[in-house]
Design an enzyme around this catalytic site. Sequence first.
Site, PDB file in Angstrom:
ATOM      1  N   ARG A 125       0.830  -1.234   0.000  1.00 52.06           N
ATOM      2  CA  ARG A 125       0.000   0.000   0.000  1.00 52.06           C
ATOM      3  C   ARG A 125       0.852   1.266   0.000  1.00 52.06           C
ATOM      4  O   ARG A 125       0.403   2.326   0.429  1.00 52.06           O
ATOM      5  CB  ARG A 125      -0.958   0.027   1.188  1.00 52.06           C
ATOM      6  CG  ARG A 125      -1.947  -1.106   1.182  1.00 52.06           C
ATOM      7  CD  ARG A 125      -3.156  -0.804   2.036  1.00 52.06           C
ATOM      8  NE  ARG A 125      -4.082  -1.906   1.995  1.00 52.06           N
ATOM      9  CZ  ARG A 125      -4.064  -2.928   2.858  1.00 52.06           C
ATOM     10  NH1 ARG A 125      -3.168  -2.963   3.810  1.00 52.06           N
ATOM     11  NH2 ARG A 125      -4.948  -3.898   2.755  1.00 52.06           N
ATOM     12  N   LYS A 147       3.761  11.860 -10.695  1.00 48.84           N
ATOM     13  CA  LYS A 147       2.867  11.159 -11.627  1.00 48.84           C
ATOM     14  C   LYS A 147       3.524   9.840 -11.985  1.00 48.84           C
ATOM     15  O   LYS A 147       4.656   9.829 -12.489  1.00 48.84           O
ATOM     16  CB  LYS A 147       2.642  11.982 -12.889  1.00 48.84           C
ATOM     17  CG  LYS A 147       1.579  13.050 -12.741  1.00 48.84           C
ATOM     18  CD  LYS A 147       1.243  13.649 -14.095  1.00 48.84           C
ATOM     19  CE  LYS A 147       0.173  14.715 -13.980  1.00 48.84           C
ATOM     20  NZ  LYS A 147      -0.089  15.394 -15.267  1.00 48.84           N
ATOM     21  N   GLU A 189      11.220  20.057 -23.452  1.00 49.12           N
ATOM     22  CA  GLU A 189      10.496  20.257 -22.179  1.00 49.12           C
ATOM     23  C   GLU A 189      11.098  21.434 -21.398  1.00 49.12           C
ATOM     24  O   GLU A 189      10.405  22.085 -20.630  1.00 49.12           O
ATOM     25  CB  GLU A 189      10.497  18.977 -21.343  1.00 49.12           C
ATOM     26  CG  GLU A 189       9.881  17.752 -22.029  1.00 49.12           C
ATOM     27  CD  GLU A 189       8.352  17.661 -21.926  1.00 49.12           C
ATOM     28  OE1 GLU A 189       7.737  18.524 -21.268  1.00 49.12           O
ATOM     29  OE2 GLU A 189       7.785  16.715 -22.516  1.00 49.12           O
ATOM     30  N   GLU A 241      -3.523  18.241 -10.178  1.00 48.52           N
ATOM     31  CA  GLU A 241      -4.034  18.848 -11.411  1.00 48.52           C
ATOM     32  C   GLU A 241      -5.529  19.116 -11.331  1.00 48.52           C
ATOM     33  O   GLU A 241      -6.278  18.891 -12.280  1.00 48.52           O
ATOM     34  CB  GLU A 241      -3.697  17.931 -12.602  1.00 48.52           C
ATOM     35  CG  GLU A 241      -3.495  18.694 -13.896  1.00 48.52           C
ATOM     36  CD  GLU A 241      -2.867  17.834 -14.984  1.00 48.52           C
ATOM     37  OE1 GLU A 241      -1.758  17.301 -14.766  1.00 48.52           O
ATOM     38  OE2 GLU A 241      -3.487  17.729 -16.042  1.00 48.52           O
ATOM     39  N   ARG A 246      -1.270  22.908 -12.771  1.00 47.71           N
ATOM     40  CA  ARG A 246      -0.435  21.801 -13.262  1.00 47.71           C
ATOM     41  C   ARG A 246      -0.729  21.493 -14.731  1.00 47.71           C
ATOM     42  O   ARG A 246       0.148  21.044 -15.469  1.00 47.71           O
ATOM     43  CB  ARG A 246      -0.612  20.556 -12.387  1.00 47.71           C
ATOM     44  CG  ARG A 246       0.387  19.479 -12.740  1.00 47.71           C
ATOM     45  CD  ARG A 246       0.574  18.444 -11.678  1.00 47.71           C
ATOM     46  NE  ARG A 246       1.600  17.508 -12.108  1.00 47.71           N
ATOM     47  CZ  ARG A 246       2.209  16.638 -11.319  1.00 47.71           C
ATOM     48  NH1 ARG A 246       1.897  16.570 -10.056  1.00 47.71           N
ATOM     49  NH2 ARG A 246       3.141  15.840 -11.790  1.00 47.71           N
ATOM     50  N   ASN A 250       1.222  20.815 -19.572  1.00 50.05           N
ATOM     51  CA  ASN A 250       0.871  20.063 -20.784  1.00 50.05           C
ATOM     52  C   ASN A 250       0.914  20.926 -22.039  1.00 50.05           C
ATOM     53  O   ASN A 250       0.420  20.513 -23.088  1.00 50.05           O
ATOM     54  CB  ASN A 250      -0.521  19.435 -20.627  1.00 50.05           C
ATOM     55  CG  ASN A 250      -0.559  18.422 -19.504  1.00 50.05           C
ATOM     56  OD1 ASN A 250       0.465  17.807 -19.191  1.00 50.05           O
ATOM     57  ND2 ASN A 250      -1.707  18.272 -18.864  1.00 50.05           N
ATOM     58  N   HIS A 253       1.181  19.497 -25.565  1.00 52.94           N
ATOM     59  CA  HIS A 253       0.945  18.053 -25.493  1.00 52.94           C
ATOM     60  C   HIS A 253      -0.308  17.601 -26.240  1.00 52.94           C
ATOM     61  O   HIS A 253      -0.342  16.480 -26.734  1.00 52.94           O
ATOM     62  CB  HIS A 253       0.891  17.587 -24.031  1.00 52.94           C
ATOM     63  CG  HIS A 253       2.254  17.494 -23.386  1.00 52.94           C
ATOM     64  ND1 HIS A 253       3.084  18.589 -23.235  1.00 52.94           N
ATOM     65  CD2 HIS A 253       2.945  16.439 -22.873  1.00 52.94           C
ATOM     66  CE1 HIS A 253       4.211  18.205 -22.636  1.00 52.94           C
ATOM     67  NE2 HIS A 253       4.150  16.917 -22.409  1.00 52.94           N
ATOM     68  N   HIS A 257       0.433  14.949 -28.815  1.00 51.76           N
ATOM     69  CA  HIS A 257      -0.050  13.562 -28.707  1.00 51.76           C
ATOM     70  C   HIS A 257      -0.718  13.125 -30.003  1.00 51.76           C
ATOM     71  O   HIS A 257      -0.613  11.966 -30.403  1.00 51.76           O
ATOM     72  CB  HIS A 257      -1.028  13.419 -27.541  1.00 51.76           C
ATOM     73  CG  HIS A 257      -0.344  13.335 -26.208  1.00 51.76           C
ATOM     74  ND1 HIS A 257      -1.008  13.533 -25.013  1.00 51.76           N
ATOM     75  CD2 HIS A 257       0.940  13.071 -25.869  1.00 51.76           C
ATOM     76  CE1 HIS A 257      -0.147  13.399 -24.009  1.00 51.76           C
ATOM     77  NE2 HIS A 257       1.033  13.129 -24.505  1.00 51.76           N
ATOM     78  N   HIS A 271       8.667  11.618 -28.131  1.00 52.14           N
ATOM     79  CA  HIS A 271       7.704  12.416 -27.362  1.00 52.14           C
ATOM     80  C   HIS A 271       8.129  13.898 -27.304  1.00 52.14           C
ATOM     81  O   HIS A 271       7.321  14.794 -27.573  1.00 52.14           O
ATOM     82  CB  HIS A 271       7.566  11.833 -25.950  1.00 52.14           C
ATOM     83  CG  HIS A 271       6.718  12.680 -25.048  1.00 52.14           C
ATOM     84  ND1 HIS A 271       5.348  12.781 -25.183  1.00 52.14           N
ATOM     85  CD2 HIS A 271       7.053  13.499 -24.012  1.00 52.14           C
ATOM     86  CE1 HIS A 271       4.875  13.605 -24.263  1.00 52.14           C
ATOM     87  NE2 HIS A 271       5.889  14.058 -23.540  1.00 52.14           N
TER      88      HIS A 271
HETATM   89  N1  GLY Z   1       4.532  16.048 -17.051  1.00 44.12           N
HETATM   90  C1  GLY Z   1       3.433  16.817 -16.620  1.00 44.12           C
HETATM   91  C2  GLY Z   1       3.207  16.777 -15.154  1.00 44.12           C
HETATM   92  O1  GLY Z   1       4.030  16.291 -14.419  1.00 44.12           O
HETATM   93  O2  GLY Z   1       2.186  17.262 -14.713  1.00 44.12           O
END
Ligand code: GLY
Length: 372
Positions: A125, A147, A189, A241, A246, A250, A253, A257, A271
């Site tokens: 957990r 993330k 990035e 987010e 946050r 993106n 993106h 994408h 990417h």
């Molecule tokens: N890569 C985008 C984030 O970490 O929110």
Amino acid sequence: MAVIPVALAGRAYEVVIEDGVLARLPEAAARFLAPYAGARKVPFVADTTTRALFGAGIDESLGAAGLAAEWFVVEPGEDAKSWRVLEALTDWLLALSVTRRDHVFALGGGVVGDLVGFACAITKRGCGFVQIPTTLLAQVDSSVGGKTAINTAAGKNLIGAFHQPSLVLIDPLVLATLPPREMRAGYAEVLKYGLLGNPAFFAWLEENGPQVVSREPAALEHAIATSIAMKAEIVAADERETLDRRALLNLGHTFGHALEAETGFSDRLLHGEAVALGMVLAAKYSARRGEITPADASRAEAAIAAAGLPARLSALGLACDGAALVEHMRHDKKAEGTTLPFLLLRALGEAYVARDVMLDDVAAFMDEELRG
Ligand code: GLY
């Protein structure tokens, strides 16, 4: 050297950026290695590339400190972010009797970091982990912020958790062996941070981008530290987010994408390259809406092209039309209807979430860009 705090209540941690920090791992991660003093081995996860490049050095420095690593090694590439590898990894962690107080070390790019982070989110957990990112993309983005995810048949990163690392150790020297194309993809990035919220950093990158991409130490450390400081601030303000903060990360993106999907998530377009082109498209679309000037959109495009990143959609030679690219966007967001939220620019250095974008207009814009 820079130490950047990620100020999350109850889960605060530091990002240490320092040339050579990997060589002094036992000292830099002492707190998280201490429980392994004695008979137990330190769980390290790597891919075959990072194991081959840095594994022996880690074995040696741990050995000198009276510690030893146990390695779980995956094949490089997105296939490692799968149920199959996750199951094997969690079985391995359980066989090592990892406890909630223990820390697992992730040595690699975004794939290893995402996989290990998710495995640690669900093992007992939730156990701890330390990120040691070895690509520029992972150093400036994916290793920080918690993330974690794997991919499934339904799409990328759809199964995962927010699970923060306890420490991120960034050694810019490990980038010496990164292929130039990967270095440029990671740099996309970095540029993203300038474009989304830091005009002075964007202007600095316009001047110093080539030195960052060619790994000039001072420029590289400044670029990584500035990017991480921005990410840390955004993550602390909007970890999950749920606000629009946050989401700004993106930028590029949604367009990107769609291009990755159209090129089959393949080596044809990495990417970071897709994000680069996506940022050009976001800038040009913002100019089309009258939110930035065409001259500013050209500045964004020039900064991306100057790094050797793809900056013109027509040069990709895609056979599809704008409607097909919009379908990819809709599928990516699991959305129906005529609109989607888009990250657009109010200025170079000020992104925002636009909720009034009509997808048929985006398709028409993409048709123009595809023709060049
Ligand atoms: N890569 C985008 C984030 O970490 O929110």
